[in-house]
Scaffold this active site. Sequence first.
Site, short mmCIF file in Angstrom:
data_model
loop_
_atom_site.label_atom_id
_atom_site.label_comp_id
_atom_site.label_asym_id
_atom_site.label_seq_id
_atom_site.Cartn_x
_atom_site.Cartn_y
_atom_site.Cartn_z
N SER A 1 0.82 -1.21 0.00
CA SER A 1 0.00 0.00 0.00
C SER A 1 0.85 1.26 0.00
O SER A 1 1.92 1.31 0.62
CB SER A 1 -0.92 0.01 1.23
OG SER A 1 -1.81 1.11 1.17
N GLY B 1 -3.79 3.92 9.53
CA GLY B 1 -4.38 4.61 10.67
C GLY B 1 -4.25 6.12 10.65
O GLY B 1 -4.20 6.75 11.70
N GLY C 1 -8.30 6.12 4.74
CA GLY C 1 -9.07 4.96 4.27
C GLY C 1 -8.25 3.72 4.01
O GLY C 1 -8.62 2.90 3.17
N SER C 2 -7.14 3.54 4.75
CA SER C 2 -6.27 2.38 4.49
C SER C 2 -6.98 1.07 4.77
O SER C 2 -6.81 0.10 4.03
CB SER C 2 -4.99 2.48 5.33
OG SER C 2 -5.28 2.54 6.71
N SER C 3 -7.78 1.01 5.83
CA SER C 3 -8.44 -0.27 6.17
C SER C 3 -9.50 -0.62 5.13
O SER C 3 -9.65 -1.80 4.76
CB SER C 3 -9.07 -0.20 7.56
OG SER C 3 -10.12 0.74 7.62
N GLU D 1 -14.88 -3.80 7.41
CA GLU D 1 -14.76 -2.54 8.12
C GLU D 1 -15.42 -2.61 9.51
O GLU D 1 -15.00 -1.92 10.44
CB GLU D 1 -15.40 -1.41 7.31
CG GLU D 1 -14.56 -0.93 6.14
CD GLU D 1 -13.44 -0.03 6.62
OE1 GLU D 1 -13.60 1.19 6.62
OE2 GLU D 1 -12.39 -0.58 7.01
N ASP E 1 -16.24 4.87 3.51
CA ASP E 1 -14.87 4.51 3.11
C ASP E 1 -14.86 3.36 2.10
O ASP E 1 -14.19 3.44 1.07
CB ASP E 1 -14.04 4.14 4.33
CG ASP E 1 -13.58 5.36 5.12
OD1 ASP E 1 -14.18 6.44 4.94
OD2 ASP E 1 -12.65 5.23 5.93
#
Length: 388
Positions: free
Chosen positions: A142, A147, A151-153, A195, A206
Amino acid sequence: MDRYCVRLSAPGKVILHGEHSVVFGKTAIAVSLGLRTSIRVQEVSEPVLKVNLPAVGLNDTIPLDLINKELLKQTTFHIEAPETLEHEEHLAKTEKFVADIISNFEQLTNVKQNALRGLFYVVFGIFGGNEFENGMEITIVSDLTIGSGTGSSASYAVCLAGALLQLAKLKKGIKVDQLSLDDRKLISKWAFNCERITHGTPSGIDNTTATFGSLVSFRKGHEPDLLDIKLDLRILLVYSCVSRETKALAANVRSLMQRNQKAVDCVMDAIDHIAKRALEILQNLSSSDHNGDIDEQYQHLAELWNMNHCLLASLGVSHPALESIRASALARGLACKLTGAGGGGYVIVLIPPSTKQSVVEELSQELSSKGFVVTDTKLGGPGVTLDS
């Protein structure tokens, strides 16, 4: 025996307008970010599942027979309807499995634990009732900082769901060159479930943005609204290197509202107006027969960005580091606002098409010299895509 390989990527996101006010029923706008997460799922000859997640520092190898044993325990199939999955029950089974096979699971960071929970949640949900004939290697990399409010998760979850759903199709002899609207809808549903592992009660904005790209508007209590707007907004995404606590910042805003109800209501209404007006301008800019001078419209956007930031600062969610970044941008006539919860994290600097490259370079160098991390990128690009 055929061995399949799937490559896929999905963007991160930033909140363009509506930070904090969205909690009180106002409009928020999220937009896809030019930074992406990429996944490769490669079938291999060894009877193992190799998990390689360098972004979170995970690298594990799990015997395939342990995974197949767990897969065959799944007696109800949810591949086409993840919303019917008993989430808490499925998550509990997944977590027990992961804790049993990863010897030091309890000692891992929460980010690593959630990455593993999400991965096996999707594997067991999509392939439940079937055995893997071949081993697999799953590699996810990535561009996004974990965190940090970009919107990484969700990007991770969309990649997982998208790649594994495509692998399931390949195993059925179905090969596609691009994702359909129905494919995207299903990917987004699975990603939303993921999520829930990380965020408990996510809004859905997200995963929707990471799946469909472009702009997504959202109001509390409503489904996210996908806006088919083709954008190519250039920004500097600047990381303050200051961590923030979203829950604490939100609690402080709520306390401020309790003490100053009418004043804060006015601030929230103003932020809502800015979000709606900015959306009108973006829709016009993206239109092939847009009305008005482009420079004037970018100037209008810049005014809205600056007002939005100052309104958020009045709520106490800015930070000296964010104000330092903003001062450098304003000195060069460029609009800058915090994005997300504030209190640190990121700011975004609008770069209109007429901006001289020398100005961008000077600003980037100054911010870097202050210890900030600067990325020249775009907003409003494509969502999840199959990669060659």
